[in-house]
Design a protein around this motif. Structure first.
Motif, mmCIF file in Angstrom:
data_model
loop_
_atom_site.group_PDB
_atom_site.id
_atom_site.type_symbol
_atom_site.label_atom_id
_atom_site.label_comp_id
_atom_site.label_asym_id
_atom_site.label_seq_id
_atom_site.Cartn_x
_atom_site.Cartn_y
_atom_site.Cartn_z
ATOM 1 N N GLU A 274 0.820 -1.210 0.000
ATOM 2 C CA GLU A 274 0.000 0.000 0.000
ATOM 3 C C GLU A 274 0.853 1.258 0.000
ATOM 4 O O GLU A 274 0.338 2.364 0.129
ATOM 5 N N ARG A 275 2.154 1.109 -0.150
ATOM 6 C CA ARG A 275 3.064 2.253 -0.072
ATOM 7 C C ARG A 275 3.632 2.613 -1.433
ATOM 8 O O ARG A 275 3.683 1.781 -2.340
ATOM 9 N N GLY A 276 4.089 3.859 -1.538
ATOM 10 C CA GLY A 276 4.838 4.281 -2.707
ATOM 11 C C GLY A 276 6.295 3.918 -2.566
ATOM 12 O O GLY A 276 6.730 3.381 -1.538
ATOM 13 N N LEU A 277 7.090 4.230 -3.579
ATOM 14 C CA LEU A 277 8.487 3.801 -3.609
ATOM 15 C C LEU A 277 9.276 4.313 -2.411
ATOM 16 O O LEU A 277 9.981 3.541 -1.746
ATOM 17 N N VAL A 278 9.176 5.594 -2.110
ATOM 18 C CA VAL A 278 9.956 6.160 -1.005
ATOM 19 C C VAL A 278 9.511 5.564 0.325
ATOM 20 O O VAL A 278 10.347 5.180 1.163
ATOM 21 N N ALA A 279 8.192 5.448 0.533
ATOM 22 C CA ALA A 279 7.690 4.893 1.793
ATOM 23 C C ALA A 279 8.081 3.424 1.946
ATOM 24 O O ALA A 279 8.360 2.960 3.056
ATOM 25 N N MET A 280 8.116 2.684 0.834
ATOM 26 C CA MET A 280 8.551 1.291 0.895
ATOM 27 C C MET A 280 10.000 1.202 1.334
ATOM 28 O O MET A 280 10.359 0.355 2.174
ATOM 29 N N GLN A 281 10.841 2.056 0.774
ATOM 30 C CA GLN A 281 12.251 2.050 1.146
ATOM 31 C C GLN A 281 12.428 2.401 2.623
ATOM 32 O O GLN A 281 13.226 1.779 3.329
ATOM 33 N N TRP A 282 11.669 3.380 3.080
ATOM 34 C CA TRP A 282 11.776 3.807 4.472
ATOM 35 C C TRP A 282 11.287 2.702 5.417
ATOM 36 O O TRP A 282 11.895 2.444 6.454
ATOM 37 N N GLY A 283 10.197 2.033 5.050
ATOM 38 C CA GLY A 283 9.685 0.948 5.877
ATOM 39 C C GLY A 283 10.680 -0.193 5.995
ATOM 40 O O GLY A 283 10.898 -0.740 7.088
ATOM 41 N N ALA A 284 11.299 -0.576 4.870
ATOM 42 C CA ALA A 284 12.293 -1.647 4.895
ATOM 43 C C ALA A 284 13.499 -1.238 5.731
ATOM 44 O O ALA A 284 14.062 -2.057 6.482
ATOM 45 N N PHE A 285 13.908 0.025 5.607
ATOM 46 C CA PHE A 285 15.061 0.487 6.380
ATOM 47 C C PHE A 285 14.746 0.483 7.875
ATOM 48 O O PHE A 285 15.606 0.127 8.686
ATOM 49 N N ARG A 286 13.527 0.843 8.251
ATOM 50 C CA ARG A 286 13.160 0.830 9.666
ATOM 51 C C ARG A 286 13.163 -0.596 10.216
ATOM 52 O O ARG A 286 13.587 -0.832 11.358
ATOM 53 N N ARG A 287 12.706 -1.553 9.425
ATOM 54 C CA ARG A 287 12.789 -2.950 9.856
ATOM 55 C C ARG A 287 14.247 -3.360 10.036
ATOM 56 O O ARG A 287 14.616 -4.029 11.006
ATOM 57 N N PHE A 288 15.071 -2.989 9.050
ATOM 58 C CA PHE A 288 16.502 -3.306 9.102
ATOM 59 C C PHE A 288 17.146 -2.692 10.339
ATOM 60 O O PHE A 288 17.876 -3.374 11.076
ATOM 61 N N TRP A 289 16.870 -1.439 10.602
ATOM 62 C CA TRP A 289 17.492 -0.745 11.733
ATOM 63 C C TRP A 289 17.008 -1.346 13.056
ATOM 64 O O TRP A 289 17.785 -1.493 13.992
ATOM 65 N N GLY A 290 15.727 -1.714 13.095
ATOM 66 C CA GLY A 290 15.210 -2.327 14.309
ATOM 67 C C GLY A 290 15.821 -3.684 14.582
ATOM 68 O O GLY A 290 16.024 -4.064 15.742
ATOM 69 N N ALA A 291 16.137 -4.422 13.516
ATOM 70 C CA ALA A 291 16.726 -5.752 13.675
ATOM 71 C C ALA A 291 18.221 -5.703 13.941
ATOM 72 O O ALA A 291 18.765 -6.538 14.665
ATOM 73 N N LEU A 292 18.882 -4.714 13.350
ATOM 74 C CA LEU A 292 20.345 -4.657 13.408
ATOM 75 C C LEU A 292 20.864 -4.533 14.828
ATOM 76 O O LEU A 292 21.930 -5.061 15.154
#
Length: 358
Positions: free
Chosen positions: A295-313
């Motif tokens: 349901e997201r656009g390109l920028v929001a998709m990138q930001w969502g994936a990065f937030r998951r990555f940062w939360g896991a890292l």
């Protein structure tokens, strides 16, 4: 035909590539800019093949029937961006100047006997058998990709990025290049470093990528046929790869842990991750925190994936191998500790009809 191709490469080189290389002052280190122009032209051809061949096949023999292709549209954008700017080829062309710089400004893979590197240097016999050398290059490249792909699924912080690629509910011929740019950068560095190490030259790497990318574009296509009982044991086909993208089955939670090959399915057969004979299944992810990418656009998709990555890292769970889902705080939760039924998103009526038709 060869003359026309050569003229097209020369024109792209003269009017775009050489001016850019000169502008960034890499003319002495980046190698022949004509090779970069040829690689760009190959990428353009690839886009045409996807749009004019693979896309019509999806309408003729679809694996799933969709009333509209709303979710596939953003993947076209990803394909154009990745093929023309962010794929492993350009990481290679970034690493090549660095390698040349460390070598004192002398090209490291020009083919001369004094400075030859990689397989052709370690095994001089290969210099007399270029086709066999290319075949060996490809085997190494594809094997590295297989194990890298398994790591993307096994390491939670990497899955946090790679899961965006798997979130697509309407997997199509454009889906191959849908992904986090951080994930794309990591992939590029791994594959390009291997390419430099074994001595693949830019034009060879361009051809290697062209083959690999086209096969992947086809393997993601929404079509219902494969290569047959014999060839499917050697090459990845759409039926094989669609099972890799299946949504999690709570009754068989390890079923989707399969079919990691890029072009050659022999690695899955050899290492015990091949899955055959299952009926077509819906694609996507059951985790709502990842599924929302649709349901997201390109920028929001990138930001969502990065937030998951940062939360896991920055959590211990982000480094423990295994399947995970993500909580509201973007931190990974091992799926072994949760009821998988709560992560299964029921298809709407249209999707259910499409899966049944497939």
């Amino acid at each position: 035909m060869q003359e026309l191709w050569s003229h097209a490469v020369d024109a792209l080189n003269a009017y775009a590539v050489t001016p850019f290389v000169d502008f960034v002052h890499l003319h002495q280190l980046a190698g022949d800019p004509r090779e970069i122009a040829e690689a760009l032209l190959i990428a353009i051809v690839q886009v045409l093949v996807i749009g004019l061949l693979f896309r019509p096949l999806e309408s003729l023999v679809p694996a799933e029937h969709w009333a509209d292709r709303r979710h596939t549209r953003i993947d076209r954008t990803y394909t154009l961006v990745m093929l023309l700017g962010l794929n492993p080829l350009f990481a290679y062309l970034v690493l090549t100047p660095l390698a040349n710089w460390f070598a004192g400004g002398v090209p490291v893979a020009t083919g001369s006997d004094e400075i030859a590197t990689g397989l052709s240097h370690w095994v001089p016999w290969f210099q007399q058998h270029p086709l066999l050398l290319f075949f060996v290059y490809y085997l190494i490249y594809d094997l590295v990709y297989y194990w890298m792909h398994r790591a993307q699924h096994a390491i939670p912080w990497w899955w946090a990025l790679h899961s965006m690629h798997h979130s697509q509910r309407q997997m199509s011929c454009w889906t191959n290049d849908r992904g986090s740019y951080v994930d794309g950068f990591l992939q590029s560095m791994v594959l390009a470093t291997v390419a430099l190490f074994i001595g693949i030259e830019p034009d060879q790497f361009a051809l290697l990528l062209f083959i690999a990318e086209l096969v992947q574009n086809f393997s993601h296509a929404n079509v219902r046929f494969g290569f047959g009982r014999v060839l499917e044991r050697v090459f990845v086909d759409p039926k094989f790869h669609r099972l890799h993208h299946m949504i999690v089955d709570p009754e068989r939670p390890r079923l989707h842990d399969c079919n990691y090959g890029q072009v050659l399915s022999i690695w899955d057969v050899l290492f015990g991750t091949a899955l055959y004979g299952e009926p077509p299944r819906r694609t996507g992810v059951g985790d709502p925190m990842v599924d929302v990418d649709n349901e997201r656009g390109l920028v929001a998709m990138q930001w969502g994936a990065f937030r998951r990555f940062w939360g896991a890292l920055w959590t211990p769970a982000g480094w423990k191998l295994g399947d995970v889902a993500f909580g509201p705080d973007y931190k990974p939760v091992p799926t072994a500790h949760v009821d998988l039924h709560q992560f299964v998103i029921e298809p709407d009526e249209e999707s259910a009809q499409g899966a049944a038709a497939g």
